[in-house]
Motif scaffolding. Structure first.
Motif, PDB file in Angstrom:
ATOM      1  N   ASN A 179       0.824  -1.219   0.000  1.00 27.81           N
ATOM      2  CA  ASN A 179       0.000   0.000   0.000  1.00 27.81           C
ATOM      3  C   ASN A 179       0.854   1.264   0.000  1.00 27.81           C
ATOM      4  OD1 ASN A 179      -2.314  -1.611   0.157  1.00 27.81           O
ATOM      5  ND2 ASN A 179      -2.130  -1.708   2.380  1.00 27.81           N
ATOM      6  N   ASP A 180       2.096   1.149  -0.463  1.00 25.24           N
ATOM      7  CA  ASP A 180       3.014   2.284  -0.556  1.00 25.24           C
ATOM      8  C   ASP A 180       3.323   2.937   0.782  1.00 25.24           C
ATOM      9  OD1 ASP A 180       3.446   2.003  -3.267  1.00 25.24           O
ATOM     10  OD2 ASP A 180       1.811   3.337  -3.823  1.00 25.24           O
ATOM     11  N   LYS A 182       2.156   6.876   2.674  1.00 25.44           N
ATOM     12  CA  LYS A 182       2.912   7.445   1.556  1.00 25.44           C
ATOM     13  C   LYS A 182       2.863   8.971   1.550  1.00 25.44           C
ATOM     14  CE  LYS A 182      -0.815   6.793  -1.791  1.00 25.44           C
ATOM     15  NZ  LYS A 182      -1.160   6.126  -3.034  1.00 25.44           N
ATOM     16  N   LYS A 183       1.925   9.558   2.250  1.00 26.86           N
ATOM     17  CA  LYS A 183       1.835  11.019   2.345  1.00 26.86           C
ATOM     18  C   LYS A 183       2.647  11.572   3.519  1.00 26.86           C
ATOM     19  CE  LYS A 183      -1.049  11.765  -1.023  1.00 26.86           C
ATOM     20  NZ  LYS A 183      -0.695  12.533  -2.192  1.00 26.86           N
ATOM     21  N   GLY A 184       3.256  10.684   4.336  1.00 27.15           N
ATOM     22  CA  GLY A 184       4.112  11.143   5.414  1.00 27.15           C
ATOM     23  C   GLY A 184       3.446  11.221   6.771  1.00 27.15           C
ATOM     24  N   LYS A 185       2.258  10.651   6.909  1.00 26.92           N
ATOM     25  CA  LYS A 185       1.589  10.646   8.215  1.00 26.92           C
ATOM     26  C   LYS A 185       2.090   9.429   8.998  1.00 26.92           C
ATOM     27  CE  LYS A 185      -2.850  10.564  10.472  1.00 26.92           C
ATOM     28  NZ  LYS A 185      -4.152   9.960  10.443  1.00 26.92           N
ATOM     29  N   LEU A 186       2.518   9.661  10.249  1.00 23.92           N
ATOM     30  CA  LEU A 186       3.018   8.570  11.087  1.00 23.92           C
ATOM     31  C   LEU A 186       1.894   7.592  11.392  1.00 23.92           C
ATOM     32  CD1 LEU A 186       5.426   7.446  12.736  1.00 23.92           C
ATOM     33  CD2 LEU A 186       4.528   8.746  14.687  1.00 23.92           C
TER      34      LEU A 186
END
Length: 168
Positions: free
Chosen positions: A68-69, A86-90
């Motif tokens: 899921n990237d 993939k958007k940078g959310k922890l």
């Protein structure tokens, strides 16, 4: 002394290079720019690896792309693995304690069985965890300073050892 061959002198005219027309110059420049831009990698997304949970700075040393990237990053300073979207959310962090804790983690790869294999230079081994953070196993009594790691298409782990200057 006999001479083999003969010396030939020729007068070759030297001409000045001709300048292409302005239209030709523009076309050559556009072609050059197009070649350059098509060969450059494009930045898709950028985010900070430091999180609110970090007690120190952040030193990302290894990265692996998950299903899921999602992205797994080794943070050497905070001694943990961080899982991001993939958007940078922890999403979560793997911070093992006790006998399985990460002493000096460096690199990471996703195994064929979807576990995370992390090189731990301080423990002189490779440790495997599930993406939920559960310890699976460790191996590498022959390793002195495991550094880089990857998984090939057969599911075999390939580890570099900087002290041994060897690829296992």
């Amino acid at each position: 002394m006999p001479m083999y061959g003969r010396v030939v002198q020729r007068n070759i005219p030297i001409t000045a290079p001709t300048q292409p027309s302005p239209a030709k110059q523009r076309a050559l420049l556009e072609e050059k720019l197009q070649r350059k831009s098509s060969s450059r990698p494009k930045l898709l997304h950028c985010f900070k690896a430091r999180t609110d949970n970090d007690t120190k700075g952040c030193k990302p040393t290894g990265i692996a792309i998950l299903p899921n990237d999602n992205i797994a990053i080794v943070d050497d300073i905070n001694k943990k693995v961080k899982l991001f979207t993939k958007k940078g959310k922890l999403r979560s962090e793997i911070c093992p304690t006790g006998e399985h804790k990460l002493i000096d983690p460096w690199d990471i790869t996703l195994t064929k069985s979807s576990t995370l294999a992390v090189t731990d230079k301080g423990a002189k081994c490779v440790k495997e965890f599930t993406t939920n953070g559960d310890f699976v196993k460790q191996f590498g009594p022959h390793l002195k300073s495991p550094w880089g790691i990857t998984c090939n298409s057969k599911g075999q782990l390939i580890v570099t050892d900087t002290s041994e200057k060897t690829v296992f």
